[in-house]
Design an enzyme around this catalytic site. Structure first.
Site, PDB file in Angstrom:
ATOM      1  N   ASP A  74       2.547   1.956   3.328  1.00  0.00           N
ATOM      2  CA  ASP A  74       3.522   0.976   3.850  1.00  0.00           C
ATOM      3  C   ASP A  74       4.942   1.402   3.513  1.00  0.00           C
ATOM      4  O   ASP A  74       5.874   1.117   4.259  1.00  0.00           O
ATOM      5  CB  ASP A  74       3.338  -0.420   3.231  1.00  0.00           C
ATOM      6  CG  ASP A  74       1.932  -0.946   3.321  1.00  0.00           C
ATOM      7  OD1 ASP A  74       1.226  -0.558   4.257  1.00  0.00           O
ATOM      8  OD2 ASP A  74       1.557  -1.759   2.454  1.00  0.00           O
ATOM      9  N   HIS A 105       0.885  -1.175   0.000  1.00  0.00           N
ATOM     10  CA  HIS A 105       0.000   0.000   0.000  1.00  0.00           C
ATOM     11  C   HIS A 105       0.922   1.223   0.000  1.00  0.00           C
ATOM     12  O   HIS A 105       2.028   1.164   0.564  1.00  0.00           O
ATOM     13  CB  HIS A 105      -0.814   0.116   1.287  1.00  0.00           C
ATOM     14  CG  HIS A 105      -1.694  -1.032   1.635  1.00  0.00           C
ATOM     15  ND1 HIS A 105      -1.239  -2.177   2.221  1.00  0.00           N
ATOM     16  CD2 HIS A 105      -3.042  -1.186   1.517  1.00  0.00           C
ATOM     17  CE1 HIS A 105      -2.251  -2.991   2.446  1.00  0.00           C
ATOM     18  NE2 HIS A 105      -3.358  -2.425   2.023  1.00  0.00           N
TER      19      HIS A 105
END
Ligand code: XLS
Ligand code: CA
Ligand code: CA
Length: 442
Positions: free
Chosen positions: A103, A100
């Protein structure tokens, strides 16, 4: 700099190995049905669980011990994680990873600053990818953790949030294009509701449909060639998620003319949360030609939430690999370990030990499923069980050559209705035999 100093390149040592840092079954180069195990399985490391997870639970703080713990500056930490990530990919010899936006890079004070942070880290990832075999399986954006998404993203009651979510997906698609992601995933984060008492369901679902169309239009505008994937989940974080399971989501995609534009990313733990088996969800997607990719994990049989455990259940991996092989593989998808080590498995080496068990479990599943397909085990059972549809009245039914008058005439002329045993116990025993044979190297 080396981050995981206690781990060397993980090797295949065979079924008798007692080394937790060696593969027992997964042998990347081994050929199964004309393809290597690596080509069949297309393993991917999930960045969020492996590099962003602190191993908290609602009753306790994080337990994870990680080599980057001492770095305090968020951007320096993000850069260290990229270095550590490519070291782990290389030592585990995994061909893919997934992330993501949040992240990989910290959010800034403004959206503009968030994008700037991301650009720096994406450039670093691109540079690392140039000398690494590991490619990006899929990327996505996190439109659910930050408080601004408290009421959802594309299904929020707040139009500003809809716009904010769109801007993040737009950036996600640009990042996907830059890093050559094979697919782009939509998981409906908080796209659902807590209560109908304050929810305009019709508007929310229409808005979701609008959001997907705009994302797809933007992808074609910039020439992004990845496969769009949608990942169902029935609940958590909202009490009711719109993308409940494959069947519900398929109906949604059909209603909004999106079913030829997206495929499914199916997660094992989400299947069981929806009251289905993993293989049910895979089968439902496969028969509709919509099986795109898999989030490989498993739930805990006694817990009713998304525990995201590393897969170790050999029945589940076998039946999953059966569906994947019958699907002719996963094209632009793969087996992404959306799995996290237990809170009690907090050492850095556990990240490797856990992936090894997951990879071995799927390698075993591949071997068993391949052999069972080669020997037509389930196909023979099913052909025999449905043979009544190959001739006579059954053939008329499937060919559309009958009606209720003719069927009633047929039924009235029957002397008796004779059924045969389904022999499910025998079939389960056969499955056990194939698993045991594969484990003993046959
Ligand atoms: C959460 C989901 C999520 C998606 C990607 O339950 O599994 O991690 O895979 O947003
Ligand atoms: Ca997932
Ligand atoms: Ca999950």
């Amino acid at each position: 700099m080396e981050y995981f100093t206690n781990v060397k390149k993980v090797k295949y040592e065979g079924i008798d190995s007692k080394n937790p840092l060696a593969f027992k079954i997964y042998n990347a180069e081994e050929i199964i049905g004309g393809k290597t195990m690596e080509e069949h399985l297309k393993f991917s490391v999930a960045y969020w669980h492996t590099f962003a997870e602190e191993l908290t639970d609602p009753f306790g703080s994080g337990t994870a011990i990680r080599p980057w713990d001492n770095i305090t500056d968020p951007m320096e930490k993000a850069k260290a994680k990229v270095e550590a990530a490519f070291e782990l990919f290389d030592k585990l010899n995994v061909p893919y990873f997934a992330f993501h936006d949040v992240d990989i890079a910290p959010e800034g004070e403004s959206l503009k600053e968030t994008f700037e942070n991301m650009d720096i880290i994406v450039d670093l990832i691109k540079e690392k990818m140039e000398t690494s075999k590991t490619k990006l399986l899929w990327n996505t954006v996190n439109n659910f953790s930050h408080p601004r998404f408290v009421h959802g993203a594309a299904s929020s009651n707040n139009a500003d949030v809809f716009a904010y979510a769109a801007a993040k997906v737009k950036k996600g698609l640009e990042v996907g294009k830059k890093l050559g992601s094979q697919s782009y995933v939509f998981w409906g984060g908080r796209e659902g509701y807590e209560s109908l008492l304050n929810t305009d369901m019709g508007l929310e679902v229409d808005n979701l449909g609008r959001f997907f169309h705009m994302a797809i239009d933007y992808a074609s505008k910039i020439g992004y060639e990845g496969q769009f994937l949608i990942e169902p989940k029935p609940k958590e974080p909202t009490s009711h998620q719109y993308d409940f399971d494959v069947a519900t989501t398929h109906a949604f995609l059909q209603k909004y003319n999106l079913d030829d534009k997206l495929k499914f990313n199916i997660e094992a733990n989400h299947a069981t949360l929806a009251g289905h088996s993993f293989e049910h969800e895979l089968r439902y997607a496969r028969i509709n030609k919509m099986l795109g990719s898999v989030d490989a994990n498993q739930g805990h049989p006694l817990l009713g939430w998304d525990t995201d455990e590393f897969p170790s259940d050999m029945y589940a991996t076998t039946l999953a690999m059966y569906e994947i092989l019958k699907n002719g593989g996963l094209e632009k998808g793969g087996l992404n370990f959306d799995s996290k080590v237990r809170r009690t498995s907090f050492e850095p080496e556990d990240l490797f030990r856990a992936h090894i068990v997951g990879m071995d479990s799927f390698a075993l599943g591949l071997k068993v499923a391949h052999k069972m397909i080669e020997e037509n085990v389930f196909e023979n059972i099913i052909d025999k069980r449905y043979k009544s549809f190959n001739e006579g009245i059954g053939k008329d039914i499937v060919e559309g050559n009958t009606d209720f008058d003719k069927l009633t005439e047929h039924a009235l002329n029957l002397k008796e209705v004779k059924n045969e045993s389904g022999q499910l116990e025998v079939i389960k025993g056969v499955l056990n035999q194939y698993i045991l044979q594969a484990l003993s190297g046959k």
